[in-house]
Design a protein around this motif. Structure first.
Motif, PDB file in Angstrom:
ATOM      1  N   LEU A   1      66.475  80.750  92.253  1.00  0.00           N
ATOM      2  CA  LEU A   1      64.850  81.010  92.372  1.00  0.00           C
ATOM      3  C   LEU A   1      64.404  82.347  91.734  1.00  0.00           C
ATOM      4  O   LEU A   1      63.372  82.455  91.204  1.00  0.00           O
ATOM      5  CB  LEU A   1      64.757  81.349  94.064  1.00  0.00           C
ATOM      6  N   GLU A   2      65.364  83.178  91.414  1.00  0.00           N
ATOM      7  CA  GLU A   2      64.754  84.707  90.931  1.00  0.00           C
ATOM      8  C   GLU A   2      64.618  84.428  89.524  1.00  0.00           C
ATOM      9  O   GLU A   2      63.507  84.775  88.884  1.00  0.00           O
ATOM     10  CB  GLU A   2      66.024  85.673  91.037  1.00  0.00           C
ATOM     11  N   ALA A   3      65.379  83.822  88.877  1.00  0.00           N
ATOM     12  CA  ALA A   3      65.221  83.272  87.368  1.00  0.00           C
ATOM     13  C   ALA A   3      64.202  82.524  87.136  1.00  0.00           C
ATOM     14  O   ALA A   3      63.427  82.780  86.216  1.00  0.00           O
ATOM     15  CB  ALA A   3      66.516  82.646  86.985  1.00  0.00           C
ATOM     16  N   TRP A   4      64.044  81.514  87.792  1.00  0.00           N
ATOM     17  CA  TRP A   4      62.660  80.719  87.866  1.00  0.00           C
ATOM     18  C   TRP A   4      61.354  81.517  87.954  1.00  0.00           C
ATOM     19  O   TRP A   4      60.441  81.270  87.322  1.00  0.00           O
ATOM     20  CB  TRP A   4      62.706  79.345  88.858  1.00  0.00           C
ATOM     21  N   ALA A   5      61.333  82.244  89.045  1.00  0.00           N
ATOM     22  CA  ALA A   5      60.169  82.915  89.483  1.00  0.00           C
ATOM     23  C   ALA A   5      59.820  83.961  88.418  1.00  0.00           C
ATOM     24  O   ALA A   5      58.702  84.151  87.788  1.00  0.00           O
ATOM     25  CB  ALA A   5      60.183  84.129  90.844  1.00  0.00           C
ATOM     26  N   GLU A   6      60.990  84.688  87.778  1.00  0.00           N
ATOM     27  CA  GLU A   6      60.874  85.519  86.759  1.00  0.00           C
ATOM     28  C   GLU A   6      60.176  84.965  85.510  1.00  0.00           C
ATOM     29  O   GLU A   6      59.003  85.354  84.820  1.00  0.00           O
ATOM     30  CB  GLU A   6      62.006  86.265  86.550  1.00  0.00           C
ATOM     31  N   GLN A   7      60.573  83.737  84.980  1.00  0.00           N
ATOM     32  CA  GLN A   7      60.122  83.135  83.896  1.00  0.00           C
ATOM     33  C   GLN A   7      58.663  82.761  84.167  1.00  0.00           C
ATOM     34  O   GLN A   7      57.776  82.638  83.184  1.00  0.00           O
ATOM     35  CB  GLN A   7      61.023  81.687  83.798  1.00  0.00           C
ATOM     36  N   LEU A   8      58.461  82.118  85.319  1.00  0.00           N
ATOM     37  CA  LEU A   8      56.778  81.882  85.568  1.00  0.00           C
ATOM     38  C   LEU A   8      56.041  82.909  85.480  1.00  0.00           C
ATOM     39  O   LEU A   8      55.142  82.703  84.580  1.00  0.00           O
ATOM     40  CB  LEU A   8      56.953  81.118  87.014  1.00  0.00           C
ATOM     41  N   ALA A   9      56.349  83.956  86.090  1.00  0.00           N
ATOM     42  CA  ALA A   9      55.414  85.059  85.924  1.00  0.00           C
ATOM     43  C   ALA A   9      55.252  85.548  84.485  1.00  0.00           C
ATOM     44  O   ALA A   9      54.150  85.874  84.112  1.00  0.00           O
ATOM     45  CB  ALA A   9      56.051  86.254  86.730  1.00  0.00           C
ATOM     46  N   GLU A  10      56.298  85.509  83.759  1.00  0.00           N
ATOM     47  CA  GLU A  10      56.262  86.047  82.366  1.00  0.00           C
ATOM     48  C   GLU A  10      55.510  85.043  81.476  1.00  0.00           C
ATOM     49  O   GLU A  10      54.699  85.482  80.594  1.00  0.00           O
ATOM     50  CB  GLU A  10      57.687  86.277  81.714  1.00  0.00           C
ATOM     51  N   GLU A  11      55.524  83.951  81.737  1.00  0.00           N
ATOM     52  CA  GLU A  11      54.832  83.039  80.939  1.00  0.00           C
ATOM     53  C   GLU A  11      53.537  82.761  81.284  1.00  0.00           C
ATOM     54  O   GLU A  11      52.840  82.868  80.365  1.00  0.00           O
ATOM     55  CB  GLU A  11      55.454  81.353  81.367  1.00  0.00           C
ATOM     56  N   LEU A  12      53.405  82.910  82.507  1.00  0.00           N
ATOM     57  CA  LEU A  12      51.684  82.950  82.934  1.00  0.00           C
ATOM     58  C   LEU A  12      51.039  84.219  82.480  1.00  0.00           C
ATOM     59  O   LEU A  12      49.979  84.055  82.197  1.00  0.00           O
ATOM     60  CB  LEU A  12      51.513  82.473  84.448  1.00  0.00           C
TER      61      LEU A  12
END
Length: 121
Positions: A5-16
């Motif tokens: 979940l941490e890796a997914w959320a970090e990527q989502l935040a950075e992409e958006l």
């Protein structure tokens, strides 16, 4: 589960937070609600979360519900972008995931949250 979940959320935040990500959010908002691109995006995001949670549950790991991740992680990321506030960093997204693993709060109760057997909601 937490690491996924941490890796997914970090990527989502950075992409958006990127220029392209902000453009995608603007396009989603212009597209409307359920049954549209915006609705499909929401369903896809929920599905991604549910896959991670299902896999973790199969390994015997307990954790937050998909609703809790949407409310405590995805919502703040999008909110800040929609209202042109400084975007959430990857580090902040990881901190939001940590909050998902905290004990139920009054905020969860206000949203109609209830506890599922073995998994806080």
């Amino acid at each position: 589960m937490r690491g996924d979940l941490e890796a997914w959320a970090e990527q989502l935040a950075e992409e958006l937070a990127s220029d392209a990500g902000r453009a995608i959010v603007r396009d989603l908002l212009a597209g409307g609600g359920e049954g549209t691109v915006c609705g499909r995006c929401a369903a896809y995001t929920r599905a991604q979360i549910e896959v991670m949670l299902t896999r973790a549950s199969a390994r015997g790991e307990a954790g937050p519900s998909a609703d809790r991740v949407l409310d405590r992680v995805v919502a703040p990321i999008y909110y800040r972008l929609i209202f042109t506030l400084p975007p959430i960093s990857g580090e902040q997204a990881v901190a939001l995931i940590a909050a998902c693993f905290d004990a139920d709060s009054d905020a969860d109760a206000a949203l109609g949250g209830e506890r599922r057997e073995g998994r806080p909601r």
